[in-house]
Design a protein around this motif. Structure first.
Motif, PDB file in Angstrom:
ATOM      1  N   SER A 123       0.838  -1.221   0.000  1.00 47.61           N
ATOM      2  CA  SER A 123       0.000   0.000   0.000  1.00 47.61           C
ATOM      3  C   SER A 123       0.863   1.257   0.000  1.00 47.61           C
ATOM      4  N   TRP A 124       0.255   2.329  -0.503  1.00 49.45           N
ATOM      5  CA  TRP A 124       0.920   3.635  -0.468  1.00 49.45           C
ATOM      6  C   TRP A 124      -0.146   4.715  -0.339  1.00 49.45           C
ATOM      7  N   ASP A 125       0.280   5.976  -0.343  1.00 50.87           N
ATOM      8  CA  ASP A 125      -0.776   6.985  -0.169  1.00 50.87           C
ATOM      9  C   ASP A 125      -1.558   7.232  -1.459  1.00 50.87           C
ATOM     10  N   TRP A 126      -1.237   6.501  -2.514  1.00 52.65           N
ATOM     11  CA  TRP A 126      -2.020   6.548  -3.753  1.00 52.65           C
ATOM     12  C   TRP A 126      -2.390   5.158  -4.241  1.00 52.65           C
ATOM     13  N   GLY A 127      -2.128   4.124  -3.439  1.00 47.10           N
ATOM     14  CA  GLY A 127      -2.354   2.791  -3.998  1.00 47.10           C
ATOM     15  C   GLY A 127      -2.675   1.733  -2.975  1.00 47.10           C
TER      16      GLY A 127
ATOM     17  N   VAL B 171      11.987   7.467 -12.047  1.00 45.97           N
ATOM     18  CA  VAL B 171      11.421   6.179 -11.634  1.00 45.97           C
ATOM     19  C   VAL B 171      11.600   6.107 -10.118  1.00 45.97           C
ATOM     20  N   TRP B 172      10.497   6.274  -9.449  1.00 38.13           N
ATOM     21  CA  TRP B 172      10.469   6.467  -7.992  1.00 38.13           C
ATOM     22  C   TRP B 172      10.815   5.175  -7.241  1.00 38.13           C
ATOM     23  N   GLY B 173      11.479   5.347  -6.107  1.00 27.62           N
ATOM     24  CA  GLY B 173      12.074   4.230  -5.377  1.00 27.62           C
ATOM     25  C   GLY B 173      11.146   3.289  -4.624  1.00 27.62           C
TER      26      GLY B 173
ATOM     27  N   ALA C 224      12.151   3.317  -0.263  1.00 30.55           N
ATOM     28  CA  ALA C 224      11.359   4.545  -0.165  1.00 30.55           C
ATOM     29  C   ALA C 224      10.719   4.719   1.197  1.00 30.55           C
ATOM     30  N   CYS C 225      10.791   5.952   1.673  1.00 25.93           N
ATOM     31  CA  CYS C 225      10.048   6.383   2.856  1.00 25.93           C
ATOM     32  C   CYS C 225      10.149   5.395   4.022  1.00 25.93           C
ATOM     33  N   ALA C 226      11.354   4.985   4.351  1.00 25.09           N
ATOM     34  CA  ALA C 226      11.520   4.062   5.477  1.00 25.09           C
ATOM     35  C   ALA C 226      12.998   3.914   5.812  1.00 25.09           C
TER      36      ALA C 226
ATOM     37  N   ASN D 222      17.733   6.308  -2.948  1.00 24.49           N
ATOM     38  CA  ASN D 222      16.427   6.035  -2.326  1.00 24.49           C
ATOM     39  C   ASN D 222      15.511   7.231  -2.482  1.00 24.49           C
ATOM     40  N   ASN D 223      14.259   7.062  -2.063  1.00 27.36           N
ATOM     41  CA  ASN D 223      13.296   8.153  -2.037  1.00 27.36           C
ATOM     42  C   ASN D 223      13.091   8.651  -0.608  1.00 27.36           C
ATOM     43  N   GLU D 224      13.577   9.846  -0.343  1.00 33.83           N
ATOM     44  CA  GLU D 224      13.277  10.611   0.883  1.00 33.83           C
ATOM     45  C   GLU D 224      13.800  10.039   2.181  1.00 33.83           C
ATOM     46  N   ASN D 225      14.654   9.019   2.132  1.00 35.72           N
ATOM     47  CA  ASN D 225      15.051   8.394   3.391  1.00 35.72           C
ATOM     48  C   ASN D 225      16.044   9.237   4.192  1.00 35.72           C
TER      49      ASN D 225
ATOM     50  N   GLU E 235       8.417  19.314  -2.894  1.00 36.98           N
ATOM     51  CA  GLU E 235       7.646  20.450  -2.389  1.00 36.98           C
ATOM     52  C   GLU E 235       6.153  20.119  -2.370  1.00 36.98           C
ATOM     53  N   TYR E 236       5.616  19.952  -1.158  1.00 35.45           N
ATOM     54  CA  TYR E 236       4.168  19.727  -1.036  1.00 35.45           C
ATOM     55  C   TYR E 236       3.589  20.792  -0.123  1.00 35.45           C
ATOM     56  N   MET E 237       2.749  21.639  -0.684  1.00 37.27           N
ATOM     57  CA  MET E 237       2.135  22.719   0.100  1.00 37.27           C
ATOM     58  C   MET E 237       0.640  22.620  -0.171  1.00 37.27           C
ATOM     59  N   TYR E 238      -0.085  22.013   0.768  1.00 33.13           N
ATOM     60  CA  TYR E 238      -1.474  21.714   0.450  1.00 33.13           C
ATOM     61  C   TYR E 238      -2.462  22.823   0.784  1.00 33.13           C
ATOM     62  N   LEU E 239      -2.129  23.630   1.760  1.00 28.45           N
ATOM     63  CA  LEU E 239      -3.180  24.544   2.187  1.00 28.45           C
ATOM     64  C   LEU E 239      -2.924  26.003   1.833  1.00 28.45           C
TER      65      LEU E 239
ATOM     66  N   SER F 224      12.134  17.884  -7.782  1.00 33.13           N
ATOM     67  CA  SER F 224      11.934  16.549  -8.356  1.00 33.13           C
ATOM     68  C   SER F 224      10.612  15.934  -7.923  1.00 33.13           C
ATOM     69  N   GLU F 225       9.883  16.612  -7.071  1.00 33.85           N
ATOM     70  CA  GLU F 225       8.510  16.213  -6.745  1.00 33.85           C
ATOM     71  C   GLU F 225       7.770  17.437  -6.256  1.00 33.85           C
ATOM     72  N   PHE F 226       6.583  17.646  -6.754  1.00 30.26           N
ATOM     73  CA  PHE F 226       5.651  18.628  -6.203  1.00 30.26           C
ATOM     74  C   PHE F 226       4.298  18.244  -6.756  1.00 30.26           C
TER      75      PHE F 226
ATOM     76  N   TYR G  74       6.871  16.944 -11.768  1.00 28.28           N
ATOM     77  CA  TYR G  74       5.742  16.925 -10.819  1.00 28.28           C
ATOM     78  C   TYR G  74       5.389  15.500 -10.439  1.00 28.28           C
ATOM     79  N   TRP G  75       4.760  15.419  -9.296  1.00 28.16           N
ATOM     80  CA  TRP G  75       4.299  14.136  -8.772  1.00 28.16           C
ATOM     81  C   TRP G  75       2.841  13.993  -9.120  1.00 28.16           C
ATOM     82  N   MET G  76       2.393  13.087  -9.927  1.00 25.17           N
ATOM     83  CA  MET G  76       3.056  11.964 -10.514  1.00 25.17           C
ATOM     84  C   MET G  76       2.404  11.700 -11.858  1.00 25.17           C
TER      85      MET G  76
ATOM     86  N   THR H 242      -5.654  10.826  -6.553  1.00 25.66           N
ATOM     87  CA  THR H 242      -4.201  10.828  -6.344  1.00 25.66           C
ATOM     88  C   THR H 242      -3.631  12.088  -6.968  1.00 25.66           C
ATOM     89  N   TRP H 243      -2.308  12.112  -7.057  1.00 26.57           N
ATOM     90  CA  TRP H 243      -1.583  13.250  -7.611  1.00 26.57           C
ATOM     91  C   TRP H 243      -1.370  13.110  -9.125  1.00 26.57           C
ATOM     92  N   ALA H 244      -1.870  12.023  -9.729  1.00 27.95           N
ATOM     93  CA  ALA H 244      -1.530  11.722 -11.126  1.00 27.95           C
ATOM     94  C   ALA H 244      -2.160  12.699 -12.111  1.00 27.95           C
TER      95      ALA H 244
HETATM   96  C1  BMA Z   1       6.333  11.902  -1.953  1.00 25.49           C
HETATM   97  C2  BMA Z   1       6.587  10.609  -2.685  1.00 25.49           C
HETATM   98  C3  BMA Z   1       5.646   9.526  -2.397  1.00 25.49           C
HETATM   99  C4  BMA Z   1       4.285  10.017  -2.057  1.00 25.49           C
HETATM  100  C5  BMA Z   1       4.104  11.443  -2.468  1.00 25.49           C
HETATM  101  C6  BMA Z   1       2.773  11.996  -2.139  1.00 25.49           C
HETATM  102  O1  BMA Z   1       6.921  12.031  -0.773  1.00 25.49           O
HETATM  103  O2  BMA Z   1       7.905  10.249  -2.589  1.00 25.49           O
HETATM  104  O3  BMA Z   1       6.157   8.686  -1.405  1.00 25.49           O
HETATM  105  O4  BMA Z   1       3.347   9.211  -2.625  1.00 25.49           O
HETATM  106  O5  BMA Z   1       5.043  12.215  -1.831  1.00 25.49           O
HETATM  107  O6  BMA Z   1       2.543  12.029  -0.773  1.00 25.49           O
END
Ligand code: BMA
Length: 927
Positions: free
Chosen positions: A194-198, A394-396, A423-425, A460-463, A537-541, A557-559, A661-663, A672-674
């Motif tokens: 599982s993930w936050d989009w899957g 190609v995300w980790g 990724a993320c761990a 890796n991704n974000e570790n 960069e994730y800025m939701y609000l 490399s991600e927003f 951009y993600w993703m 999701t972010w797709a």
């Molecule tokens: C990033 C990615 C993913 C995640 C996305 C959206 O941190 O590397 O792990 O799905 O944000 O939260």
């Protein structure tokens, strides 16, 4: 001719003629793909290999569509059980006569014991490793049975967790993922838990080819290539990794041939266990003309076929074919200024030319990898190339992608930033785990090295950031987790990369501060520092439509922002009663904690929320609204990044050279972010990407009270110029200005051929036109002559209030601006409202009609004509049930007529298309 020579001859001819298999193995004597029996305690069903137990059970009708509603939870039992794969096969006397007979498992998912005729021939625990097991003594002439007994991945990680001397954090995912715990304890697709989009579908099965090989002397196991250039001539290095038979040395001949050129090189070789790698270092004379491989938008993607032939003393031949490209890659990390504290640049030079990375991020295209066809990957990557993307990470948390993925990226000019699959761990760093990762990394680097599209490898991704910022409670014993981090990514993976592939940059993490991270001992004090490397960069609000809300990095490399896929995509997996934004299922389906609330909180900052009393219609309208927000937000961020490529502020921020951009595409049907839905349908964001990634872009924004308009042109032939005093960098035009003409433009939305890099800089006119929301009449036009001296340049600045007053449009909330380049009505245009849509004054429900749909001479292309009685925003066309895309969508209709093209992805007649079409715009969501 000796019979073995005849065999070799036929083998090579069939290989050269059919071009079908990458791995031309006349020695692959038994293909074990195809029918297997798949069984567990009380269930036995037929299965197909490559495949997993989920799709086998689905095909047999034991389970329904795993993506339907909450079936990820309902079918959790499937992943919790152990499954056996069994089949029989025949071994011929010919096969048995070989001194070496091996079983090659290109990919087993994941923990398994392999037996042949009840003899254990091997054990596996890493799905990213190719296992080769000696099966000679287990085989018998005639009937044989192979069984692969898989362990439940979810059960296995429970055992692993208890065997660890300390917790490998996090021990589980947030409850909103409805997932399984412990993915970091197994070398398997991390997002299969599982993930936050899957969803969680912890598969078991044989996910890649499986076959038996018998050979007399040796086989080619891997071939890698490296191209370097100096003084205009190329060098080609080829490493051939042979697997010789056990026992004494064997002799043979190896030959390398670069097709379409006179380049041939051959060697007599003597191979044994310690001497199995054979290297060719070929200088290509200047007389042989080599065409470079370029990213999409910068030139052609020329590829050359490289053949490797191995012939042994008996005349048996083994061959391999690769498609390679000639290009160089550099990651430039120089100080941005004489003031070193302002940081370093972070940009890629391909063939010596700086390239702004425009693209997205790639996750697995399906939870069931056997459903990922070449067609699907092609559709997704072609959709990326069609909107001018030139890069993809190609995300980790997924897989090292299939060969076909990189082949298509090579063909389309999509540069790949390849993460290692972490990724993320935090991850274990015990000897067994590291040994397994060492093999994984070695094999994957060898498999991927020849692809010109791959421009960077990353650990890796974000570790790194997770560790520094204590996302998972690692501060409790920071040193221990830090040491584990270093052992895994630096001592193990980096060591492998340096030994195997020095031809592309290695980054310890995505994101990282690049060289600065390295200098700080691989764990930066301040990861995500905008002065170095890349950021996420994730800025939701924040007001997502306001560029000043976002940081200015060297590379992003991600927003991303979330949105809903179309109603049409949700229909097969939702019940009718679920079709409500606030339904339980709709909440369940969004794994991002508070995601649905967050999307509404974003929406109300920009537009009025849909209010149809009918809840299904309201759901459709909300879906539409979430897509608008996502499109505007990512447009705002991306254009901001592109505007900053030639600027550096006093704090040293700027020289931004990439926006991923993600993703890109969904793994299932969910919010999701797709920008591409599961199956490939374009969301509004993807249409907007065609604009914000266009090689020539007019980029207007409001800077405080001032309208600032940039013109950005990737295709300028540039030189990297340093200011003589401050040493700051800009990408400036190489030659003198020449007039801008429409001929120079690759208009938005149209597929870009990529072969026409421009050789001068440009002068021309920008036309700025003021309109009001309540009429088609243009109030005023400003004609702005400009000369472009660099790839991104501000060409116009004026106070918004002054423009509003000069045009007589009244107040900003009543007006919007339209911009054209080249001439007053050119297709190269942009638009900007002067206030949010919730404040817009004068915008009302428009009657928009589709007046004509005509097939064009090109097959699968249709012209669609529209009329409107009033300006309309976010005009959205849909072709229900018809696969394809429009030339543009989510349009601002500020004139009464418009024509568009529909590109169908499969055959469709004009009447079917016509009856599938609907159109709506923003004001249709209010009742
Ligand atoms: C990033 C990615 C993913 C995640 C996305 C959206 O941190 O590397 O792990 O799905 O944000 O939260």
């Amino acid at each position: 001719m000796h019979p073995s020579k005849i065999k070799a001859f036929i083998c090579v001819v069939s290989f050269l003629v059919t071009f079908t298999i990458k791995d031309a193995l006349c020695l692959r004597t038994i293909d074990l793909n195809g029918h297997w029996a798949v069984s567990s305690k009380n269930v036995s069903v037929p299965g197909t290999v490559p495949g997993s137990m989920f799709t086998a059970l689905m095909a047999a009708g034991v389970i329904g569509d795993p993506y339907f509603r909450r079936n990820d939870e309902v079918y959790a039992w499937v992943g919790d059980m152990d499954w056996n794969y069994t089949r029989s096969f025949q071994a011929t006397a010919d096969l048995m006569s070989n001194p070496t007979v091996v079983l090659v498992c290109e990919g087993l998912d994941t923990v398994a014991t392999v037996t042949v005729n009840n003899v254990t021939v091997g054990k596996t625990d890493n799905m990213f490793i190719r296992y080769v097991f000696d099966v000679k003594s287990a085989l018998k002439l005639g009937d044989n049975v192979i069984t692969i007994a898989f362990r439940s991945a979810t059960q296995y990680v429970k055992e692993m967790a208890t065997s660890m001397p300390y917790a490998i954090l996090p021990t589980c995912v947030p409850h909103q993922y409805h997932g399984a715990c412990g993915a970091n304890l197994i070398r398997k697709t991390q997002c299969s838990f599982s993930w936050d989009w899957g969803p969680a579908f912890p598969t078991q099965g044989i996910w890649k080819d499986i076959y038996i090989q018998g050979y007399q002397t040796a086989v080619i196991r891997d071939v890698t290539t490296e191209t370097t250039s100096s003084d205009g001539s190329w060098r080609l290095k080829v490493d051939v990794f042979m697997e010789p038979t056990a026992g004494g040395p064997v002799q043979g001949q190896l030959e390398v041939k670069l097709d379409g050129t006179p380049i041939v090189s051959s060697k007599s070789v003597t191979l044994d266990h310690d001497h199995s790698k054979v290297s060719f270092d070929i200088s290509i004379p200047k007389s042989v003309s080599i065409n470079e491989w370029w990213p999409n938008g910068y030139g052609n993607q020329t590829l050359y076929e490289l053949f490797v032939f191995y012939t042994d003393a008996l005349g048996t031949m083994n061959t391999r074919k690769l498609k390679i490209g000639f290009r160089t890659v550099e990651l430039v990390q120089d100080y941005v200024s004489v003031n070193k504290s302002l940081g370093r640049t972070f940009y890629f030079r391909i063939n010596g030319r700086p390239v702004f990375l425009k693209g997205s991020n790639w996750i697995p295209a399906d939870s069931f990898l056997e459903r990922v066809t070449r067609d699907r990957i092609y559709t997704y990557l072609k959709s990326a190339a069609d909107v001018h993307m030139n890069a993809m990470r190609v995300w980790g948390g997924g897989i090292y992608e299939f060969d076909m993925f990189y082949e298509i990226a090579d063909e389309l000019g999509i540069m790949i930033w390849q993460d290692f699959m972490f990724a993320c761990a935090m991850y274990p760093a015990n000897d067994a785990f590291l040994a397994s990762v060492r093999i994984e990394a070695t094999q994957q680097v060898r498999r991927l090295k020849h692809h010109p599209s791959i421009i960077a490898l990353s650990g890796n991704n974000e570790n790194e950031k997770a560790l520094v910022q204590d996302w998972y409670g690692t501060d409790i014993n920071y040193t221990r987790y830090k040491n584990d981090y270093l052992k895994l990514y630096v001592d193990t993976i980096r060591t492998v990369v340096l030994a195997e592939d020095n031809s592309r940059p290695f980054l310890s993490s995505s994101p990282s501060n690049g060289m600065e991270t390295e200098e700080e001992g691989w764990i930066a004090r301040k990861p995500y520092d905008t002065h170095y490397g890349d950021i996420h960069e994730y800025m939701y609000l924040v007001p997502f439509y306001d560029p000043s809300q976002y940081r200015i990095p060297r590379l992003s490399s991600e927003f991303g922002l979330q949105s809903y896929p179309s109603y049409e995509s949700l229909e097969p997996v939702y019940n009718q009663s679920d079709m409500d934004y606030w339904s339980d299922l709709n909440e369940y389906r969004n794994h991002h904690p508070f995601g649905n609330i967050e999307m509404m909180a974003e929406a109300i900052q920009y537009l009025n929320l849909p209010n149809c009393p009918d809840r299904k219609q309201r759901f459709k309208d909300i879906i539409f609204v979430t897509q608008i927000d996502q499109a505007i937000g990512i447009r705002t961020m991306t254009e901001n990044y592109r505007r900053w490529q030639n600027r550096l502020d006093a704090q040293g921020q700027g020289n931004t050279m990439g926006a991923l951009y993600w993703m890109l595409a969904d793994i299932w049907q969910a919010p999701t972010w797709a920008s591409l839905e599961y199956g490939g349908k374009w969301k509004m964001l993807h249409y907007y990407a065609a604009h914000f990634f266009a090689p020539t872009l007019i980029s207007p924004y409001v800077d405080g009270d001032v309208l600032d308009v940039y013109v950005i042109m990737d295709e300028l032939s540039v030189k990297e110029v340093r200011d003589p005093v401050s040493h700051t960098l800009s990408f400036q035009a190489k030659t003198n200005p020449r007039p801008f003409s429409l001929f120079d433009m690759n208009t938005w939305g149209s597929p870009h051929t990529g072969s026409d890099v421009k050789s001068g800089d440009f002068s021309g006119n920008l036309y700025i036109q003021m309109f009001t929301w309540d009429s088609f009449v243009m109030l005023k036009m400003w004609t702005v002559p400009f000369q472009l001296n660099s790839t991104a340049q501000s060409v116009f600045r004026r106070d918004v209030d002054v423009m509003v007053a000069e045009s007589g449009c009244g107040r900003p909330r009543k007006c919007f601006l339209v911009f054209h380049l080249g001439n007053e009505t050119s297709d190269l245009m942009s638009w900007l409202p002067l206030d949010t849509f919730s404040n817009a004054d004068g915008l009302r429900k428009a009657i928009i009609r589709i007046t004509d749909v005509k097939p064009r001479t090109a097959s699968r292309e249709f012209t669609i004509s529209l009329t409107t009685d009033h300006p309309a925003a976010f005009v959205w066309l849909q072709a229900y049930g018809v696969k394809g895309r429009f030339s543009d969508n989510g349009i601002l209709l500020y004139q009464p007529n418009m024509t568009l093209t529909f590109y169908a992805w499969e055959d469709v007649d004009v009447n079917t298309l016509k009856s599938s079409l609907t159109v709506k715009s923003l004001m249709d969501t209010y009742y």
